[in-house]
Write an enzyme that holds these catalytic residues in place. Structure first.
Site, mmCIF file in Angstrom:
data_model
loop_
_atom_site.group_PDB
_atom_site.id
_atom_site.type_symbol
_atom_site.label_atom_id
_atom_site.label_comp_id
_atom_site.label_asym_id
_atom_site.label_seq_id
_atom_site.Cartn_x
_atom_site.Cartn_y
_atom_site.Cartn_z
ATOM 1 N N ARG A 70 0.939 -1.240 -0.157
ATOM 2 C CA ARG A 70 0.102 -0.093 -0.089
ATOM 3 C C ARG A 70 0.924 1.208 0.076
ATOM 4 O O ARG A 70 0.523 2.186 -0.702
ATOM 5 C CB ARG A 70 -0.962 -0.096 1.157
ATOM 6 N N GLN A 103 -9.877 10.130 7.195
ATOM 7 C CA GLN A 103 -9.597 8.681 7.566
ATOM 8 C C GLN A 103 -8.505 8.111 6.827
ATOM 9 O O GLN A 103 -8.202 6.881 6.832
ATOM 10 C CB GLN A 103 -11.022 8.083 7.203
ATOM 11 N N ASN A 104 -8.183 8.910 5.831
ATOM 12 C CA ASN A 104 -7.157 8.239 4.938
ATOM 13 C C ASN A 104 -5.607 8.592 5.501
ATOM 14 O O ASN A 104 -5.139 9.351 6.234
ATOM 15 C CB ASN A 104 -7.074 9.057 3.505
ATOM 16 N N HIS A 124 -7.010 8.039 11.454
ATOM 17 C CA HIS A 124 -6.785 6.654 11.375
ATOM 18 C C HIS A 124 -5.126 6.489 10.809
ATOM 19 O O HIS A 124 -4.846 5.506 10.873
ATOM 20 C CB HIS A 124 -7.350 5.892 10.241
ATOM 21 N N CYS A 132 6.417 1.954 17.758
ATOM 22 C CA CYS A 132 6.630 0.800 18.454
ATOM 23 C C CYS A 132 5.280 -0.125 18.670
ATOM 24 O O CYS A 132 4.550 0.387 18.816
ATOM 25 C CB CYS A 132 7.122 1.283 19.940
ATOM 26 N N CYS A 158 12.188 -0.848 17.609
ATOM 27 C CA CYS A 158 12.182 0.456 18.430
ATOM 28 C C CYS A 158 13.447 0.852 18.862
ATOM 29 O O CYS A 158 14.141 0.137 19.599
ATOM 30 C CB CYS A 158 10.918 0.408 19.421
ATOM 31 N N CYS A 161 13.010 0.438 22.868
ATOM 32 C CA CYS A 161 13.216 -0.913 23.527
ATOM 33 C C CYS A 161 13.147 -2.006 22.627
ATOM 34 O O CYS A 161 13.451 -3.528 23.034
ATOM 35 C CB CYS A 161 11.620 -1.340 24.335
ATOM 36 N N GLY A 196 -16.416 11.410 0.002
ATOM 37 C CA GLY A 196 -15.719 10.294 -0.367
ATOM 38 C C GLY A 196 -15.623 9.030 0.606
ATOM 39 O O GLY A 196 -14.623 8.352 0.584
#
Ligand code: APR
Length: 253
Positions: A70, A103-104, A124, A132, A158, A161, A196
């Protein structure tokens, strides 16, 4: 509730805040596929096997490859006239009045934004950040190093950690980012513009109800209107409808 009517040609927003909620349809003209419907990303793929915390626990490499693919599409994409029109509206009326909530996860608003005049709220998250996987307070790896690679290096963990990194996106079952702020802005808005989105994923899908209860005029821009608590509809693609709509709202048409 009456069915929405076509937006009158001379309609302009009343004074007060404008809330814009965008979804995958806004980026369709940039070549980024939507999720639902024929040819959508979720056709033939199960969201619960790719976009949930459990999917990541069960098969992190599969999830990483899905997001790498993606990201490759997103990094090759550029903003379209729909993004540019919304950024123009926000630049003209100010980011205190025009709230661009998306939301994209493609970061396309940022590509064309003027950071002094534009701001987008990504509810989102973003494909162009990693974080992490074991502790939300460990710093986000940001920004993405560039278009040269779309692939996450699985060996980089990360910095705090050493745990695996995951895309900084909100999966099904997780709470969207900035959710309290977004609810507050929706309720306080006077104009609510949905662009949309199919309106099936909550809490985003419920924002139009909040806005309408708060007294906003609610408008949907979508070639296949999803319906809901809207007063008006513009049944056309975002990239063709928004430039003219914004011109008219700004008094330039
Ligand atoms: N202009 C405007 N709208 C369009 C266009 C276009 N050019 N092309 C398609 N659409 C509309 C479709 O009619 C549909 O209603 O965009 C909508 C896309 O709906 P979805 O694919 O469901 O995308 P979205 O609503 O953003 O999905 C919400 O679901 O899986 C997730 O997390 C993901 O943020 C996403 C959420």
């Amino acid at each position: 509730m009456d069915a929405p009517s076509p937006l009158p040609a001379n309609w302009r927003p009343p004074p007060g805040p404008v809330f814009v909620l965008s979804g995958a349809g806004l980026s369709a003209a940039s070549g980024i596929g939507t999720f639902r419907g024929p040819g959508g990303l979720w056709e033939g793929q199960r969201a619960d096997e790719l976009a949930t915390p459990r999917a990541f626990r069960d098969d992190p490499d599969r999830v990483r490859r899905f997001y790498d693919a993606r990201r490759a599409v997103v990094l090759a994409a550029t903003p379209n006239p729909g993004h540019l029109a919304l950024l123009r509206l926000q630049a003209a009326w100010g980011r205190e009045r025009v709230h661009l909530v998306t939301q994209n996860v493609d970061g396309l608003f940022d590509v064309a934004a003027d950071p002094t005049r534009n701001r987008t709220i990504e509810m989102h998250g973003s494909l162009l950040r990693l974080r992490c996987a074991s502790d939300e307070d460990h710093p986000v790896v940001s920004p993405w190093p560039g278009a040269a690679t779309a692939e996450q290096d699985p060996d980089v963990g990360c910095a705090v950690c050493g745990a695996r990194l995951r895309p900084d996106v909100v999966w099904f079952g997780e709470v969207p980012d900035h959710v309290l702020l977004i609810h507050r802005l929706a309720i306080a808005s006077r104009t609510f513009l949905s662009v949309g989105t199919s309106g099936v994923v909550y809490p985003a899908a419920g924002l139009v109800d909040k806005a309408r209860q708060g007294g906003a005029v609610c408008i949907e821009v979508n070639p296949e209107p999803a319906g809901g608590a809207f007063h008006y509809v513009v049944a056309a693609p975002a990239e063709t409808a928004l430039p003219g709509l914004v011109d008219q709202w700004l008094g330039a048409a």
